[in-house]
Design a protein around this motif. Sequence first.
Motif, PDB file in Angstrom:
ATOM      1  N   GLN A  72     -21.575   4.427   5.152  1.00 51.58           N
ATOM      2  CA  GLN A  72     -21.163   5.175   6.375  1.00 51.58           C
ATOM      3  C   GLN A  72     -19.644   5.357   6.148  1.00 51.58           C
ATOM      4  OE1 GLN A  72     -22.272   2.990   9.881  1.00 51.58           O
ATOM      5  NE2 GLN A  72     -24.176   2.733   9.199  1.00 51.58           N
ATOM      6  N   SER A  73     -18.922   4.322   5.700  1.00 53.45           N
ATOM      7  CA  SER A  73     -17.265   4.499   5.428  1.00 53.45           C
ATOM      8  C   SER A  73     -16.797   5.706   4.674  1.00 53.45           C
ATOM      9  CB  SER A  73     -16.944   3.206   5.118  1.00 53.45           C
ATOM     10  OG  SER A  73     -17.036   3.105   3.751  1.00 53.45           O
TER      11      SER A  73
ATOM     12  N   ASP B 186     -17.051   8.429   5.188  1.00 48.13           N
ATOM     13  CA  ASP B 186     -16.110   9.731   5.922  1.00 48.13           C
ATOM     14  C   ASP B 186     -14.644   9.391   6.225  1.00 48.13           C
ATOM     15  OD1 ASP B 186     -18.476  11.073   5.828  1.00 48.13           O
ATOM     16  OD2 ASP B 186     -19.182  10.350   7.675  1.00 48.13           O
ATOM     17  N   PHE B 187     -14.384   7.782   5.976  1.00 47.20           N
ATOM     18  CA  PHE B 187     -12.997   7.496   6.431  1.00 47.20           C
ATOM     19  C   PHE B 187     -11.969   7.443   5.411  1.00 47.20           C
ATOM     20  CE2 PHE B 187     -16.078   5.172   9.330  1.00 47.20           C
ATOM     21  CZ  PHE B 187     -15.568   5.465  10.674  1.00 47.20           C
ATOM     22  N   GLU B 188     -10.645   7.406   5.828  1.00 47.41           N
ATOM     23  CA  GLU B 188      -9.646   7.590   5.003  1.00 47.41           C
ATOM     24  C   GLU B 188      -9.683   6.217   4.280  1.00 47.41           C
ATOM     25  OE1 GLU B 188      -6.439   8.194   2.676  1.00 47.41           O
ATOM     26  OE2 GLU B 188      -7.314   9.801   3.969  1.00 47.41           O
TER      27      GLU B 188
END
Length: 134
Positions: A50-51, A53-55
Motif C-alpha cells: 500500500q505504501s 504510492d507514498f514518497e
Amino acid sequence: MDRADDSGIAAIKKDITAAEASLSKLEQQEEKYSSELETALSEYADLKEQSADFEPAELYAQRMALRSEKSAAASNRIQSAYGKKYDSLLMLDSQRDIDKLLQEDAENRVYQQEMEQRKRQEQKEKLIHDDPER
C-alpha cells in the motif's frame, strides 16, 4: 541404578516431569509467537504494498520515527519481564534479525542517502535564495 532406596529416583522423576512440562509450555509459546510473527509479516507485506504510492524517503523517515518509539517500548517490556536476565546484546541481535526478516538493510541505506541528498539540496537552494547577489 544400584540404590537401595527410591528417594533419589523419585526426585529425578519429579525433575523430569517438571522439565517436560516446561518444554511443553515453551513449545506452545513458540507456536503462538511463530503464528503471530507470520501474521505480522503478512500485514507488513500488505502495508508495504500500500505504501508504494507514498514518497519513499518521507515514508522511511516516518517509519524510523515510529520504529524507534516501538523498539524502545518493546525493549522496556522485555527488560521488565526478564529482569536481571535481560541481555541488551541479545536484544540488538533480535533487532538485526528483524531487519533481515523485513529486508530493510539495503532499503534503509538507499533512503538515508536520498534524504541526506535532499537535505543538502534544500540547504543549497536556501543559500541561493537567501544570497541577494545571486
